[in-house]
Design a protein around this motif. Sequence first.
Motif, mmCIF file in Angstrom:
data_model
loop_
_atom_site.group_PDB
_atom_site.id
_atom_site.type_symbol
_atom_site.label_atom_id
_atom_site.label_comp_id
_atom_site.label_asym_id
_atom_site.label_seq_id
_atom_site.Cartn_x
_atom_site.Cartn_y
_atom_site.Cartn_z
ATOM 1 N N LYS A 209 5.123 21.942 13.670
ATOM 2 C CA LYS A 209 5.709 23.202 13.881
ATOM 3 C C LYS A 209 5.171 24.296 12.877
ATOM 4 C CE LYS A 209 10.335 25.385 12.980
ATOM 5 N NZ LYS A 209 11.543 25.180 12.926
ATOM 6 N N ASP A 211 5.577 28.070 11.871
ATOM 7 C CA ASP A 211 6.669 29.147 11.805
ATOM 8 C C ASP A 211 6.183 30.282 10.898
ATOM 9 O OD1 ASP A 211 8.871 30.565 12.006
ATOM 10 O OD2 ASP A 211 10.340 29.279 11.200
ATOM 11 N N GLU A 213 6.128 35.033 10.088
ATOM 12 C CA GLU A 213 6.324 36.292 10.844
ATOM 13 C C GLU A 213 4.969 36.642 11.719
ATOM 14 O OE1 GLU A 213 7.210 39.387 7.910
ATOM 15 O OE2 GLU A 213 9.058 38.405 7.291
#
Length: 218
Positions: A209, A211, A213
């Motif tokens: 994963k 993650d 902005e």
Amino acid sequence: MMRSLARKQEPRALVTQEFGTVVRADGAALVVETDAGEVRAKRAKGCLLEPEAGDLVLVAVATDGRCYVLSVLEREDGAPGSIVADGDLNIKLPAGRLGVAAQDGIGLVSAKEVAVVSAGLSVNAVDGNVALQRLSFVGTLLRAEISKAKVLAGSLDSVLERLSQRVKRSYRTIEESEHLRAERVDYVAKKTMSLRGENTLVTAQELVKIDGEQIHLG
């Protein structure tokens, strides 16, 4: 009628004391020059300072032939001295404190074990050197305050239940490889985390994963 028997007593040897000069050691005996000539004398048990050639000594001479060096009276200024005792020697103080002081140094030499047992141990020195072939340390709590430490070792193995470190800056240089095996690994950086390498591989058996902005690839 009772008769008392007089016990025959051996005559006691008469003892005279005189000065003498140690000429030499002859086995376990000392050859001492006195006003009456040379005599062979044993060092008395109470004479802890070992007599040397040239020492002025006090000699006890008995009429039965026994002769003892009782003490060393004078020795050349600056000449070293040795306190010698046959067999084990114990120094006991039922009360009070034992102090050993020397201007130029103190040396402890033993062919076997040197043991120190006390309620507390304090060592204060400007410089220290310890050379050991094998060292075993067993303790409950260790606290060290060091301004600078440098360790050179061929190998270092540590087995710990818990390790906690708090440092301001940490630098490590590994010339070959580093291996980490853990059940969980958690890295947290407040600002920037950078991973760089000629080849970087991220592999997971179930989930990967990413993650953020912004995510830039390429």
